[in-house]
Design a protein around this motif. Structure first.
Motif, short mmCIF file in Angstrom:
data_model
loop_
_atom_site.label_atom_id
_atom_site.label_comp_id
_atom_site.label_asym_id
_atom_site.label_seq_id
_atom_site.Cartn_x
_atom_site.Cartn_y
_atom_site.Cartn_z
N PHE A 348 0.79 -1.11 -0.04
CA PHE A 348 0.01 0.03 0.01
C PHE A 348 0.84 1.19 0.03
CE2 PHE A 348 -2.28 -3.39 2.25
CZ PHE A 348 -3.55 -3.43 1.39
N GLU A 349 0.64 2.29 -0.99
CA GLU A 349 1.35 3.43 -0.93
C GLU A 349 0.28 4.55 -0.21
OE1 GLU A 349 4.13 6.22 -1.44
OE2 GLU A 349 4.29 4.01 -2.04
N PRO A 350 0.99 5.02 0.93
CA PRO A 350 0.21 6.23 1.53
C PRO A 350 -0.13 7.34 0.78
CG PRO A 350 2.00 5.43 2.98
CD PRO A 350 2.40 4.86 1.75
N LEU A 351 -1.19 7.66 0.80
CA LEU A 351 -1.70 9.10 0.17
C LEU A 351 -1.81 10.26 1.19
CD1 LEU A 351 -4.57 7.35 -2.00
CD2 LEU A 351 -2.27 7.92 -2.76
N GLU A 352 -1.64 9.95 2.19
CA GLU A 352 -1.58 11.23 3.32
C GLU A 352 -0.69 10.77 4.44
OE1 GLU A 352 -5.69 11.71 4.72
OE2 GLU A 352 -5.41 9.65 5.72
N PRO A 353 -0.38 11.63 5.44
CA PRO A 353 0.39 11.45 6.56
C PRO A 353 -0.13 10.42 7.24
CG PRO A 353 0.49 13.88 6.06
CD PRO A 353 -0.57 13.32 5.22
N TYR A 354 0.63 9.86 7.93
CA TYR A 354 0.27 8.84 8.94
C TYR A 354 -0.46 9.57 10.11
CZ TYR A 354 0.28 5.44 13.12
OH TYR A 354 0.07 4.82 14.03
N PRO A 355 -1.69 9.21 10.53
CA PRO A 355 -2.78 9.98 11.14
C PRO A 355 -2.20 9.87 12.85
CG PRO A 355 -3.64 7.83 10.52
CD PRO A 355 -2.38 8.06 9.87
N GLY A 356 -1.36 8.97 13.18
CA GLY A 356 -0.72 9.06 14.51
C GLY A 356 -1.24 8.02 15.47
N LYS A 357 -2.32 6.99 15.14
CA LYS A 357 -2.60 5.84 15.96
C LYS A 357 -2.86 4.83 15.06
CE LYS A 357 -5.38 6.19 19.48
NZ LYS A 357 -6.53 6.55 20.07
N THR A 358 -2.52 3.69 15.35
CA THR A 358 -2.76 2.38 14.63
C THR A 358 -4.16 2.15 14.29
OG1 THR A 358 -2.68 1.11 16.68
CG2 THR A 358 -0.54 1.44 15.83
N THR A 359 -5.28 2.82 15.11
CA THR A 359 -6.61 2.27 15.04
C THR A 359 -7.19 3.69 14.28
OG1 THR A 359 -6.94 3.41 16.96
CG2 THR A 359 -6.57 1.02 16.71
N ASP A 360 -6.34 4.58 13.70
CA ASP A 360 -7.16 5.53 12.74
C ASP A 360 -6.98 5.38 11.24
OD1 ASP A 360 -7.17 7.30 15.05
OD2 ASP A 360 -5.43 8.30 14.83
N ARG A 365 -3.11 3.53 -1.47
CA ARG A 365 -3.20 3.33 -2.79
C ARG A 365 -2.79 1.71 -2.75
NH1 ARG A 365 -1.88 7.02 -5.93
NH2 ARG A 365 -3.79 7.78 -6.19
N CYS A 366 -3.64 0.79 -3.23
CA CYS A 366 -3.40 -0.37 -3.21
C CYS A 366 -2.43 -0.70 -4.57
CB CYS A 366 -4.46 -1.33 -3.34
SG CYS A 366 -4.00 -3.29 -3.52
N ARG A 367 -1.77 -1.86 -4.65
CA ARG A 367 -0.91 -2.14 -5.76
C ARG A 367 -1.75 -2.15 -7.01
NH1 ARG A 367 -0.34 -6.84 -3.04
NH2 ARG A 367 1.69 -6.17 -2.28
N CYS A 368 -3.12 -2.31 -6.88
CA CYS A 368 -3.91 -2.24 -8.27
C CYS A 368 -4.49 -0.84 -8.55
CB CYS A 368 -5.18 -3.45 -8.08
SG CYS A 368 -6.45 -2.95 -6.51
N SER A 369 -3.81 0.00 -7.80
CA SER A 369 -4.25 1.40 -8.09
C SER A 369 -5.66 1.83 -7.52
CB SER A 369 -4.11 1.79 -9.60
OG SER A 369 -3.03 1.36 -10.42
N THR A 370 -6.11 1.22 -6.66
CA THR A 370 -7.41 1.37 -5.93
C THR A 370 -7.02 2.07 -4.75
OG1 THR A 370 -8.51 -0.46 -6.82
CG2 THR A 370 -9.56 0.40 -4.91
N ALA A 371 -7.92 3.49 -4.55
CA ALA A 371 -7.64 4.06 -3.39
C ALA A 371 -8.52 3.38 -2.48
CB ALA A 371 -8.02 5.66 -3.61
N ILE A 372 -8.02 3.20 -1.14
CA ILE A 372 -8.77 2.68 -0.04
C ILE A 372 -8.41 3.51 1.26
CG2 ILE A 372 -8.91 0.51 -0.99
CD1 ILE A 372 -6.69 -0.36 0.65
N ARG A 383 -3.24 -7.88 6.67
CA ARG A 383 -3.76 -7.40 5.36
C ARG A 383 -2.85 -7.18 4.26
NH1 ARG A 383 -8.64 -2.90 4.75
NH2 ARG A 383 -8.97 -3.21 2.62
N THR A 384 -2.96 -7.39 3.00
CA THR A 384 -2.00 -7.30 2.04
C THR A 384 -2.56 -6.70 0.58
OG1 THR A 384 -1.90 -9.72 1.19
CG2 THR A 384 -0.05 -8.72 2.90
N ALA A 385 -3.95 -6.76 0.65
CA ALA A 385 -4.83 -6.50 -0.68
C ALA A 385 -5.77 -5.70 -0.25
CB ALA A 385 -5.14 -7.73 -1.40
N CYS A 386 -6.59 -4.90 -1.37
CA CYS A 386 -7.92 -4.45 -1.02
C CYS A 386 -8.73 -5.34 -1.34
CB CYS A 386 -7.99 -3.15 -2.07
SG CYS A 386 -7.80 -3.52 -3.62
N GLY A 387 -10.05 -4.84 -1.54
CA GLY A 387 -11.46 -5.60 -1.69
C GLY A 387 -11.56 -5.93 -3.36
N THR A 388 -10.98 -5.31 -4.12
CA THR A 388 -10.94 -5.42 -5.50
C THR A 388 -10.01 -6.57 -5.97
OG1 THR A 388 -11.36 -2.96 -5.90
CG2 THR A 388 -10.49 -4.16 -7.62
#
Length: 395
Positions: A348-360, A365-372, A383-388
Motif C-alpha cells: 500500500f502506498e500512503p496518500l496522506e501523512p500517518y494519522p498518529g494512531k494504529t486504529t486511525d 493506494r493499493c498495488r492495483c491502483s485502487t484508493a482505499i 492485510r496485503t490487498a484491497c477488496g478489488t
C-alpha cells in the motif's frame, strides 16, 4: 418501675389476657413433639392463642369456659404449680415454641387426661371467681389523654404533626424542635426510654469523635505541609488549609492525606494557576480563548495553530493530545516513517501523512491502483490487498 413503664391495674390493662372478661382453660397435645400443654385465653377471633397453637400442629384435648380471666388464671397457675413440684415443666424450649413453652410437659411422663383431672380438682376447690367487668374492655386511647401526651412530646423536644394516634406504641409523626428533622417516634419510647432525634444524636456523636481526633489530624496535616485554616470538620469532609510550600489554599480531606496522598493539588500538578495552565497549552500549540476553568479535567476552549477551534483539557495536553482533529496526531507509539514503511511493505502506498494512531483510518493506494482507507492495525494483522484484489483472486 412498672408504673413508670406504663403499667397499672391488671384488670384495666389494654394488653394481655382480659382478667375481667370471659376466658377459657384448655389442654392441648402435640403428637410429633410428644408434649402436653395447659393454657388460658379468650380463644375468640382469628388471632386467638388457641388457633395459633392449632396452626402449629397442636390438637385440643379439652377446654372449659370461666366467667372471668382471673378465675381461669388462678386455675392454670394452681395446675402449673403442681406440675412444677413434680418436675414436669417446662418440656419444650423457646426455639421450638416461642409462645407458651414454659407451660409444656412431656407426654411420656403425664397424659393430657391426667392434666385435665388436675384442672377439674382445682376448679372445684377454687374460691368464688371475680365478678366480670361491666361494659367492654377499655382502650389505650381512653387511658392516655391526648393533650397530656402532646405536652410530654414537646417537653422531650418533639412537636407533634398529627393528633395522638391512640396507642403508646404507635408511630407518631413529629418534628424535632432542635434540628427540624421530621421523624416517627413512638410515645412510649419518648416517655419511658427518653428517645431523642436520631439526627441530633448522630451530630453529637460526630462532634465528640471530631473533638477526640482533632489533635492527631492537625499533626498529620502539618506533617504533610498543610496548615489548617479552620477546625477539624471530619475525616471525609474537605478541610480548608494553606500549603506551606506554594502558599496556596487547598481543601483536601484528612482521610486522603492520612492514606498517603499529596494534600496540595497545585504541588501535585492536579491543578494549576491560570498563568501556568496557559503557558502549558501555548507550548503545545494552542491559544486559550477563555480563562482557565480551574481543573485539569475541565473542558477548555482553545484555538489550534492550524486555526481550528477545539475543546480540550489540560490533562489531555499534559498527556500529549491536543484534541485537534485536523492536525496529525503526535505522541503515538509508532513513528510516521516506520508506519509508511510497513504500509509499503504490505503493498500500500500512503496518500496522506500517518494519522498518529494504529486504529486511525489511513488513505492509501493499493498495488492495483485502487484508493482505499485502512488502519495500521489491519496491516499488522496480515492485510496485503484491497477488496478489488480479493474479488479478482476469488474469480
Amino acid at each position: 418501675m412498672k408504673i413508670r413503664a406504663g403499667g397499672g391495674c391488671k384488670f384495666c390493662a389494654t394488653h394481655g389476657i382480659d382478667l375481667s372478661g370471659q376466658s377459657k382453660v384448655y389442654v392441648i397435645t402435640h403428637q410429633e413433639w410428644k408434649a402436653v400443654k395447659i393454657g388460658i385465653g379468650a380463644c375468640t377471633g382469628y388471632t386467638s392463642r388457641l388457633i395459633q397453637h392449632e396452626r402449629q400442629g397442636w390438637q385440643l384435648h379439652q377446654a372449659r369456659e370461666y366467667t372471668t380471666g382471673a378465675a381461669a388464671y388462678d386455675v392454670e397457675q394452681a395446675v402449673l404449680g403442681r406440675l412444677r413440684q413434680a418436675g414436669l415443666v417446662p418440656f419444650l424450649t423457646s426455639d421450638v415454641m416461642p409462645n407458651g413453652w414454659t407451660e409444656t410437659c412431656s407426654a411420656t411422663r403425664i397424659t393430657a387426661a391426667e392434666v385435665w383431672t388436675m384442672v377439674d380438682e382445682e376448679t372445684r376447690s377454687a374460691e368464688k371467681p371475680y365478678a366480670p367487668r361491666v361494659g367492654g374492655r377499655p382502650r389505650a386511647a381512653v387511658l392516655i389523654d391526648a393533650e397530656a401526651a402532646a405536652a410530654e412530646m414537646r417537653a422531650c423536644g418533639y412537636e407533634p404533626l398529627v393528633p395522638y394516634p391512640g396507642r403508646t406504641n404507635a408511630t407518631w409523626p413529629s418534628r424535632c424542635t432542635t434540628c427540624g428533622h421530621e421523624g416517627r417516634p413512638t410515645f412510649n419510647a419518648v416517655r419511658n426510654a427518653g428517645q431523642r432525634c436520631r439526627i441530633c444524636r448522630a451530630k453529637e456523636t460526630q462532634a465528640k469523635r471530631a473533638a477526640t481526633n482533632a489533635p492527631k489530624a492537625q499533626e498529620t496535616m502539618r506533617a504533610a505541609g498543610l496548615e489548617p485554616l479552620e477546625p477539624y470538620p471530619g475525616s471525609q469532609t474537605p478541610w480548608r488549609c494553606r500549603c506551606t510550600t506554594c502558599g496556596r489554599e487547598t481543601s483536601p480531606t484528612y482521610s486522603n492525606v492520612n492514606s498517603g496522598s499529596k494534600g496540595c493539588r497545585f504541588c501535585a500538578l492536579n491543578s494549576a494557576t491560570d498563568e501556568r495552565a496557559s503557558a502549558e497549552v501555548r507550548a503545545a500549540g494552542l491559544e486559550p480563548l477563555e480563562p482557565y476553568p480551574g481543573r485539569t479535567t475541565d473542558r477548555w476552549r482553545c484555538r489550534c495553530s492550524c486555526g481550528n477551534e477545539v475543546m480540550t483539557r489540560l490533562s489531555s495536553v499534559r498527556s500529549g493530545t491536543t484534541g485537534c482533529k485536523k492536525c496529525p496526531r503526535s505522541g503515538g507509539r509508532t513513528d510516521p516513517a516506520t508506519a509508511a514503511a510497513e504500509a509499503r511493505a504490505a503493498g500500500f502506498e500512503p496518500l496522506e501523512p500517518y494519522p498518529g494512531k494504529t486504529t486511525d483510518r489511513w488513505r492509501c493506494r493499493c498495488r492495483c491502483s485502487t484508493a482505499i482507507t485502512l488502519t495500521l492495525t489491519s496491516i499488522r494483522g496480515g492485510r496485503t490487498a484491497c477488496g478489488t484484489c480479493s474479488r479478482g483472486a476469488t474469480r
